[in-house]
Design a protein around this motif. Structure first.
Motif, PDB file in Angstrom:
ATOM      1  N   ASP A   4     -17.453  16.365  26.719  1.00 62.50           N
ATOM      2  CA  ASP A   4     -18.840  16.782  26.466  1.00 62.50           C
ATOM      3  C   ASP A   4     -19.002  18.234  26.900  1.00 62.50           C
ATOM      4  O   ASP A   4     -18.056  18.822  27.421  1.00 62.50           O
ATOM      5  N   SER A   5     -20.191  18.778  26.712  1.00 68.48           N
ATOM      6  CA  SER A   5     -20.362  20.212  27.000  1.00 68.48           C
ATOM      7  C   SER A   5     -20.641  20.467  28.485  1.00 68.48           C
ATOM      8  O   SER A   5     -20.971  21.598  28.854  1.00 68.48           O
ATOM      9  N   GLY A   6     -20.534  19.427  29.312  1.00 63.31           N
ATOM     10  CA  GLY A   6     -20.792  19.583  30.744  1.00 63.31           C
ATOM     11  C   GLY A   6     -22.234  19.976  31.019  1.00 63.31           C
ATOM     12  O   GLY A   6     -22.524  20.656  32.000  1.00 63.31           O
ATOM     13  N   GLY A   7     -23.120  19.571  30.124  1.00 63.39           N
ATOM     14  CA  GLY A   7     -24.550  19.855  30.323  1.00 63.39           C
ATOM     15  C   GLY A   7     -24.981  21.221  29.792  1.00 63.39           C
ATOM     16  O   GLY A   7     -26.153  21.586  29.856  1.00 63.39           O
ATOM     17  N   VAL A   8     -24.042  22.005  29.235  1.00 64.51           N
ATOM     18  CA  VAL A   8     -24.408  23.332  28.709  1.00 64.51           C
ATOM     19  C   VAL A   8     -25.096  23.162  27.345  1.00 64.51           C
ATOM     20  O   VAL A   8     -24.610  22.427  26.481  1.00 64.51           O
ATOM     21  N   THR A   9     -26.233  23.822  27.185  1.00 66.82           N
ATOM     22  CA  THR A   9     -27.000  23.732  25.940  1.00 66.82           C
ATOM     23  C   THR A   9     -27.385  25.141  25.493  1.00 66.82           C
ATOM     24  O   THR A   9     -27.860  25.934  26.313  1.00 66.82           O
ATOM     25  N   ILE A  10     -27.160  25.413  24.220  1.00 65.52           N
ATOM     26  CA  ILE A  10     -27.546  26.732  23.682  1.00 65.52           C
ATOM     27  C   ILE A  10     -28.681  26.552  22.682  1.00 65.52           C
ATOM     28  O   ILE A  10     -28.596  25.715  21.782  1.00 65.52           O
TER      29      ILE A  10
END
Ligand code: ADP
Length: 494
Positions: A339-345
């Motif tokens: 997963d993105s490790g909680g990173v959101t763009i």
């Protein structure tokens, strides 16, 4: 047997001629880059003479590959929409540079019209917003600022048109000042000067924008015997049998011919169109209403939503951050982590388009930690495509047009991880054609139907569409909810 179709695909950065066999296979193509002129910040211009010269040269290069002009049953044109050309009907020559769809110079005029309270009425009648993007205010700017355009208007020799209109004029002996001055209904529906329900340009709308209706082309069907090329150009006349703006052509090329069928093109930005059938679209969620197809006077409409930043986010990761060397590496990076490790763009690098419409918004990245690296950012960038598309899907559904499958194309659609993520997040199957040039293919389908190679557009689409790859949704509902919560929180941070 003359069963080839010649397509002129006139885009923003290049123009191409493509030769299709009647089963939709590509037989030959030629391409030339177009010069971009940026005279001031926010201004974008093209040289219409260059567009014509290069398009003609490309056509002359591919026609022999069909065995000569007599082997071509029909010619289709698809084009960058909204861009305006002004020319003189007597000389057949451009009067000034074309103003390109991206050009923002008419924002003050749009603002004045909005402040005068015209937006709701204009949107109801045309399906469009009062925005510099559309053609009407660009025409007015030319009249007010280019003396040669005003003089031609006064002399009654001014011709305005979008790029397909210009190319038809030149192809039909416009060089001798006697060309056909026509535009197809899909391009006409991007001008602000035609009502969605109307079959021609509207005097009252022309008066509002200060554009003389006599300078505008005749609005015609998108398939049929629309005109014929001057025999002296290619050696014999080729019938012009298909015309469509690029996004409408791509929607047709994806065979979205029944109500509810939807395509999304992921290029620099993303364009989503849903077939709306014969019902005139009235969006309550600031989507655009547009003509999708008109054949024998019969119309179908589409709802359109655009996202400003799609592939350009990947380009930014590549060129500004150096996270990848080539765009396709984002796929390996996204797959390398669970997963993105909680990173959101939130990719609002140049504002947010539909359904948020916030031109002043700027991008945010949330959830960074010391564990965040290249892979997390690449994955978050790709995830943002599904998030943005999800918001559009919700708005389309709220307008009464829920999607059943999504047909994707454009450069970014080559990314299998993104295609699967779209299916997962939208909860519907995603289909990708083997032949990704859907814009040119759609123009070829129209031209083939218009030339009588097929009895109708649906038969042309069925015969020419080719193979598909399908991505089925398979994401756990909890994961999906977690993703959407993260996205909404990040959006709120703007
Ligand atoms: P346009 O027609 O708007 O010029 P294209 O349809 O050619 O754009 O798509 C190019 C865009 O797609 C670029 O912005 C590029 O970063 C992105 N892109 C191309 N291939 C991939 C890929 N495999 N994964 C992610 N993005 C990609």
């Amino acid at each position: 047997m003359s069963d080839y179709i010649l397509v002129l695909d006139e885009g923003t950065t290049s123009t191409r001629a493509m030769l299709f066999a009647s089963d939709g296979t590509l037989a030959a193509s030629a391409q030339a880059e177009l010069t971009q002129h940026y005279p001031q910040g926010g201004w974008v211009e093209h040289d219409a003479a260059e567009i014509w010269d290069k398009t003609l040269a490309c056509a002359l290069e591919v026609i022999p590959k069909a065995g000569g002009p007599a082997m071509i049953a029909g010619l289709g044109i698809t084009n960058q929409r909204e861009t305006v050309v002004a020319w003189d009907k007597e000389s057949g020559e451009p009067l000034t540079r074309a103003i390109v769809w991206q050009d923002r110079r008419t924002e003050p005029f749009c603002l004045a019209l909005r402040q005068a309270g015209h937006e709701a009425e204009v949107q109801r009648r045309t399906g469009l917003m009062l925005d510099p993007y559309f053609s009407g205010t660009k025409m007015r700017w030319m009249l007010d600022n280019v003396p040669a355009v005003r003089a031609a208007a006064d002399a009654g020799t001014l011709a305005f048109g979008t790029v397909e209109s210009w190319l038809v004029y030149k192809l039909t002996s416009g060089a001798k000042g006697a060309g056909a001055h026509i535009t197809d209904a899909s391009n006409a529906s991007r001008t602000l000067l035609m009502e969605l329900a109307g079959s021609s340009f509207e005097k009252e709308l022309c008066d509002l924008f200060g554009v003389p209706i006599s300078a505008l082309p005749k609005v015609v069907d998108m398939a049929g015997n629309l005109a014929a090329t001057d025999p002296s150009l290619f050696g014999c006349a080729i019938p012009i049998t298909g015309l469509a703006g690029d996004q409408q052509a791509a929607t047709i090329g994806q065979a979205c011919l029944a109500p509810g069928q939807t395509k999304a093109t992921y290029g620099t930005g993303a364009f989503v169109l849903t077939n709306q059938g014969a019902a005139i679209p009235q969006s309550g969620h600031r989507m655009l209403g547009t003509v999708l197809c008109q054949i024998a006077g019969e119309r179908t409409y589409a709802i359109e939503g655009s996202v400003f930043v799609a592939g350009s986010l990947v380009q930014w990761l590549r060129d500004s951050l150096g996270i990848v060397e080539v765009a396709s590496q984002t796929e390996q990076l996204a797959r390398s982590i669970p997963d993105s490790g909680g990173v959101t763009i939130v990719p609002a690098l140049s504002g947010l388009g539909a359904p948020h419409w916030n031109a002043d918004a700027r991008g945010v990245i949330t959830g960074l930690s010391f564990a965040s690296g290249k892979a997390e950012l690449a994955r978050a960038a790709l995830e943002a495509m599904a998030h943005q598309t999800y918001d559009l899907a919700r708005a389309f559904a709220a307008d009464g047009t829920a999607w059943e499958t999504l047909r994707i194309d454009g450069g970014m659609a080559a990314n299998d991880w993104m295609a699967q993520d779209l299916a997962d997040m939208l909860g519907i199957p995603v289909e990708r054609p083997g032949f990704v040039e859907t814009t040119a293919l759609g123009a070829a389908m129209l031209a083939a139907a218009g030339a009588g190679l097929y009895p109708d557009l649906a038969s042309a689409a069925a015969a020419m569409r080719g193979t598909l790859t399908r991505f089925e949704p398979s994401m756990d509902e909890k994961v999906r909810e977690e993703r959407l919560t993260r996205w909404r929180k990040a959006l709120a941070a703007i």
